[in-house]
Design a protein around this motif. Structure first.
Motif, PDB file in Angstrom:
ATOM      1  N   TYR A 134       0.821  -1.211   0.000  1.00  0.00           N
ATOM      2  CA  TYR A 134       0.000   0.000   0.000  1.00  0.00           C
ATOM      3  C   TYR A 134       0.855   1.262   0.000  1.00  0.00           C
ATOM      4  O   TYR A 134       0.481   2.275  -0.596  1.00  0.00           O
ATOM      5  CB  TYR A 134      -0.923  -0.007   1.218  1.00  0.00           C
ATOM      6  N   TYR A 135       2.016   1.205   0.672  1.00  0.00           N
ATOM      7  CA  TYR A 135       2.898   2.375   0.741  1.00  0.00           C
ATOM      8  C   TYR A 135       4.216   2.057   0.031  1.00  0.00           C
ATOM      9  O   TYR A 135       5.105   1.420   0.609  1.00  0.00           O
ATOM     10  CB  TYR A 135       3.169   2.762   2.191  1.00  0.00           C
ATOM     11  N   PRO A 136       4.360   2.480  -1.215  1.00  0.00           N
ATOM     12  CA  PRO A 136       5.610   2.224  -1.945  1.00  0.00           C
ATOM     13  C   PRO A 136       6.824   2.846  -1.272  1.00  0.00           C
ATOM     14  O   PRO A 136       7.936   2.338  -1.394  1.00  0.00           O
ATOM     15  CB  PRO A 136       5.348   2.869  -3.318  1.00  0.00           C
TER      16      PRO A 136
ATOM     17  N   PHE B 174      19.265   1.200  19.335  1.00  0.00           N
ATOM     18  CA  PHE B 174      19.429   1.131  20.783  1.00  0.00           C
ATOM     19  C   PHE B 174      19.185   2.528  21.348  1.00  0.00           C
ATOM     20  O   PHE B 174      19.840   3.495  20.946  1.00  0.00           O
ATOM     21  CB  PHE B 174      20.834   0.639  21.143  1.00  0.00           C
ATOM     22  N   VAL B 175      18.235   2.645  22.298  1.00  0.00           N
ATOM     23  CA  VAL B 175      17.826   3.961  22.786  1.00  0.00           C
ATOM     24  C   VAL B 175      17.712   3.956  24.301  1.00  0.00           C
ATOM     25  O   VAL B 175      17.481   2.923  24.933  1.00  0.00           O
ATOM     26  CB  VAL B 175      16.472   4.393  22.181  1.00  0.00           C
ATOM     27  N   ASP B 176      17.857   5.136  24.884  1.00  0.00           N
ATOM     28  CA  ASP B 176      17.574   5.339  26.297  1.00  0.00           C
ATOM     29  C   ASP B 176      16.065   5.173  26.479  1.00  0.00           C
ATOM     30  O   ASP B 176      15.284   5.878  25.843  1.00  0.00           O
ATOM     31  CB  ASP B 176      18.008   6.748  26.704  1.00  0.00           C
ATOM     32  N   PRO B 177      15.621   4.239  27.327  1.00  0.00           N
ATOM     33  CA  PRO B 177      14.187   3.919  27.373  1.00  0.00           C
ATOM     34  C   PRO B 177      13.311   4.921  28.106  1.00  0.00           C
ATOM     35  O   PRO B 177      12.090   4.741  28.150  1.00  0.00           O
ATOM     36  CB  PRO B 177      14.168   2.561  28.077  1.00  0.00           C
ATOM     37  N   TRP B 178      13.867   6.002  28.642  1.00  0.00           N
ATOM     38  CA  TRP B 178      13.026   6.872  29.471  1.00  0.00           C
ATOM     39  C   TRP B 178      12.001   7.620  28.647  1.00  0.00           C
ATOM     40  O   TRP B 178      10.883   7.846  29.096  1.00  0.00           O
ATOM     41  CB  TRP B 178      13.883   7.824  30.303  1.00  0.00           C
ATOM     42  N   LYS B 179      12.334   7.997  27.390  1.00  0.00           N
ATOM     43  CA  LYS B 179      11.315   8.536  26.496  1.00  0.00           C
ATOM     44  C   LYS B 179      11.879   8.699  25.091  1.00  0.00           C
ATOM     45  O   LYS B 179      13.081   8.889  24.904  1.00  0.00           O
ATOM     46  CB  LYS B 179      10.769   9.873  26.992  1.00  0.00           C
ATOM     47  N   PHE B 180      10.989   8.617  24.103  1.00  0.00           N
ATOM     48  CA  PHE B 180      11.344   8.942  22.725  1.00  0.00           C
ATOM     49  C   PHE B 180      10.059   9.142  21.932  1.00  0.00           C
ATOM     50  O   PHE B 180       8.960   8.767  22.360  1.00  0.00           O
ATOM     51  CB  PHE B 180      12.216   7.860  22.075  1.00  0.00           C
ATOM     52  N   LYS B 181      10.185   9.748  20.757  1.00  0.00           N
ATOM     53  CA  LYS B 181       9.059   9.956  19.859  1.00  0.00           C
ATOM     54  C   LYS B 181       9.282   9.156  18.587  1.00  0.00           C
ATOM     55  O   LYS B 181      10.389   9.115  18.057  1.00  0.00           O
ATOM     56  CB  LYS B 181       8.901  11.438  19.508  1.00  0.00           C
ATOM     57  N   LEU B 182       8.211   8.511  18.115  1.00  0.00           N
ATOM     58  CA  LEU B 182       8.253   7.784  16.853  1.00  0.00           C
ATOM     59  C   LEU B 182       7.382   8.526  15.842  1.00  0.00           C
ATOM     60  O   LEU B 182       6.193   8.733  16.075  1.00  0.00           O
ATOM     61  CB  LEU B 182       7.746   6.352  17.037  1.00  0.00           C
ATOM     62  N   GLU B 183       7.996   8.947  14.732  1.00  0.00           N
ATOM     63  CA  GLU B 183       7.282   9.667  13.683  1.00  0.00           C
ATOM     64  C   GLU B 183       7.448   8.931  12.363  1.00  0.00           C
ATOM     65  O   GLU B 183       8.519   8.380  12.089  1.00  0.00           O
ATOM     66  CB  GLU B 183       7.814  11.090  13.535  1.00  0.00           C
ATOM     67  N   GLY B 184       6.392   8.933  11.544  1.00  0.00           N
ATOM     68  CA  GLY B 184       6.454   8.269  10.252  1.00  0.00           C
ATOM     69  C   GLY B 184       5.855   9.102   9.141  1.00  0.00           C
ATOM     70  O   GLY B 184       4.898   9.854   9.363  1.00  0.00           O
ATOM     71  N   THR B 185       6.436   8.981   7.961  1.00  0.00           N
ATOM     72  CA  THR B 185       5.891   9.589   6.751  1.00  0.00           C
ATOM     73  C   THR B 185       5.635   8.471   5.755  1.00  0.00           C
ATOM     74  O   THR B 185       6.563   7.736   5.377  1.00  0.00           O
ATOM     75  CB  THR B 185       6.867  10.614   6.146  1.00  0.00           C
ATOM     76  N   LEU B 186       4.372   8.334   5.320  1.00  0.00           N
ATOM     77  CA  LEU B 186       3.954   7.221   4.494  1.00  0.00           C
ATOM     78  C   LEU B 186       3.456   7.751   3.156  1.00  0.00           C
ATOM     79  O   LEU B 186       2.510   8.538   3.101  1.00  0.00           O
ATOM     80  CB  LEU B 186       2.842   6.438   5.188  1.00  0.00           C
ATOM     81  N   VAL B 187       4.095   7.337   2.080  1.00  0.00           N
ATOM     82  CA  VAL B 187       3.756   7.818   0.746  1.00  0.00           C
ATOM     83  C   VAL B 187       3.008   6.728  -0.009  1.00  0.00           C
ATOM     84  O   VAL B 187       3.585   5.702  -0.394  1.00  0.00           O
ATOM     85  CB  VAL B 187       5.019   8.238  -0.033  1.00  0.00           C
ATOM     86  N   GLY B 188       1.680   6.947  -0.225  1.00  0.00           N
ATOM     87  CA  GLY B 188       0.867   6.003  -0.968  1.00  0.00           C
ATOM     88  C   GLY B 188       0.579   6.513  -2.371  1.00  0.00           C
ATOM     89  O   GLY B 188       0.992   7.611  -2.754  1.00  0.00           O
TER      90      GLY B 188
ATOM     91  N   SER C  20       0.567  10.181   4.158  1.00  0.00           N
ATOM     92  CA  SER C  20       0.079  10.202   5.530  1.00  0.00           C
ATOM     93  C   SER C  20       1.248  10.361   6.492  1.00  0.00           C
ATOM     94  O   SER C  20       2.404  10.081   6.158  1.00  0.00           O
ATOM     95  CB  SER C  20      -0.686   8.915   5.847  1.00  0.00           C
ATOM     96  N   THR C  21       0.932  10.804   7.700  1.00  0.00           N
ATOM     97  CA  THR C  21       1.951  10.933   8.744  1.00  0.00           C
ATOM     98  C   THR C  21       1.489  10.213  10.003  1.00  0.00           C
ATOM     99  O   THR C  21       0.296  10.000  10.213  1.00  0.00           O
ATOM    100  CB  THR C  21       2.239  12.411   9.072  1.00  0.00           C
ATOM    101  N   PHE C  22       2.454   9.850  10.808  1.00  0.00           N
ATOM    102  CA  PHE C  22       2.192   9.131  12.060  1.00  0.00           C
ATOM    103  C   PHE C  22       3.134   9.676  13.117  1.00  0.00           C
ATOM    104  O   PHE C  22       4.316   9.913  12.855  1.00  0.00           O
ATOM    105  CB  PHE C  22       2.427   7.627  11.864  1.00  0.00           C
ATOM    106  N   SER C  23       2.635   9.890  14.332  1.00  0.00           N
ATOM    107  CA  SER C  23       3.472  10.403  15.421  1.00  0.00           C
ATOM    108  C   SER C  23       2.927   9.936  16.763  1.00  0.00           C
ATOM    109  O   SER C  23       1.717  10.013  17.007  1.00  0.00           O
ATOM    110  CB  SER C  23       3.530  11.932  15.387  1.00  0.00           C
ATOM    111  N   LYS C  24       3.809   9.433  17.612  1.00  0.00           N
ATOM    112  CA  LYS C  24       3.397   9.001  18.953  1.00  0.00           C
ATOM    113  C   LYS C  24       4.582   9.073  19.901  1.00  0.00           C
ATOM    114  O   LYS C  24       5.717   8.745  19.532  1.00  0.00           O
ATOM    115  CB  LYS C  24       2.835   7.580  18.921  1.00  0.00           C
ATOM    116  N   ASP C  25       4.317   9.509  21.135  1.00  0.00           N
ATOM    117  CA  ASP C  25       5.345   9.594  22.178  1.00  0.00           C
ATOM    118  C   ASP C  25       5.288   8.354  23.060  1.00  0.00           C
ATOM    119  O   ASP C  25       4.206   7.843  23.385  1.00  0.00           O
ATOM    120  CB  ASP C  25       5.141  10.837  23.036  1.00  0.00           C
ATOM    121  N   TYR C  26       6.467   7.892  23.486  1.00  0.00           N
ATOM    122  CA  TYR C  26       6.575   6.754  24.388  1.00  0.00           C
ATOM    123  C   TYR C  26       7.496   7.149  25.541  1.00  0.00           C
ATOM    124  O   TYR C  26       8.480   7.867  25.342  1.00  0.00           O
ATOM    125  CB  TYR C  26       7.146   5.539  23.665  1.00  0.00           C
ATOM    126  N   SER C  27       7.168   6.680  26.746  1.00  0.00           N
ATOM    127  CA  SER C  27       7.989   7.023  27.911  1.00  0.00           C
ATOM    128  C   SER C  27       7.964   5.897  28.930  1.00  0.00           C
ATOM    129  O   SER C  27       7.075   5.030  28.912  1.00  0.00           O
ATOM    130  CB  SER C  27       7.493   8.325  28.555  1.00  0.00           C
TER     131      SER C  27
END
Length: 222
Positions: free
Chosen positions: A147-149, A174-188, A193-200
């Motif tokens: 779906y996303y080339p 490999f990341v420090d687990p206390w927090k990070f953000k995951l962002e995505g750019t999806l080209v269909g 589309s874009t995707f973004s979520k924070d984890y901590s």
């Protein structure tokens, strides 16, 4: 989001060296070497080497601390002839830098052990070392790839880039687990589309696998 618990244990083993000088009654000797256990205790029974190359013994830094003594250096730099005054000590073994080195092939290992130097003896010390950061990896279903080339995902913290996963990237970060953000750019074919979520407050010594799928043209990170 599925996560795989991984535990990487590395033992700093003390080896006897026949050419070392005999210590006196008021001093003793300690000889350090590092060997690694490549086994990972996760559901796939994989190895740490599936995520990154393992550090060698010479890559580890040890810090020895006593009441009136301190020393820091590579394991290979420690002299077997060093005489330590009898008493209580601690040794910390580390590899990598948790706060300043993150991304692909940037594992951080650390562990501390206390020991006693006995006069006239060589002291055997074992230091258990475990993974101090978390592992983040991406997987994608066939439907998602169809779906996303084109797509890319980025890990960041406070606007600082940690790692970028472009299409076809199979490595884990490999990341420090206390927090990070995951962002995505999806080209269909029809839209981008874009995707973004924070984890901590994630766990160290844990592999987090983000599996992306599509349902009704929507992104579902599992």
């Amino acid at each position: 989001m599925k996560h795989l618990k991984t535990i990487f244990s590395v033992l700093a083993l003390v080896l006897a060296v026949s050419c070392a000088k005999t210590p006196s009654a008021t001093s003793g000797q300690v000889i350090f070497a590092v060997s690694s256990n490549d086994q990972v205790a996760d559901v796939t029974k994989s190895n740490v080497s599936d995520y990154t190359a393992l550090p060698s013994a010479a890559d580890f830094t040890i810090t020895i601390a006593g009441e009136e003594y301190s020393w820091t250096g590579k394991v290979s730099e420690w002299s077997a002839e060093t005489a330590l005054t009898v008493g209580q000590y601690s040794v910390t073994a580390t590899y990598g830098d948790l706060e300043n080195e993150e991304g692909f092939d940037k594992p951080f290992f650390t562990g501390t052990q206390t020991f006693t130097v006995v006069g006239g003896e060589q002291t055997a010390v074992s230091v258990p070392v475990s993974l101090g950061n978390a592992i983040v990896r991406m997987t994608f279903t066939e439907a998602f790839n169809n779906y996303y080339p084109e797509y890319s995902f980025k890990l960041s913290r406070d606007a600082k880039e940690i790692a970028v996963f472009t299409k076809g990237e199979t490595r884990a970060a490999f990341v420090d687990p206390w927090k990070f953000k995951l962002e995505g750019t999806l080209v269909g074919e029809m839209k981008t589309s874009t995707f973004s979520k924070d984890y901590s407050n994630l766990s160290e010594a844990t592999a987090y696998t983000f599996n992306f799928d599509v349902t009704n043209a929507g992104v579902i990170p599992a």
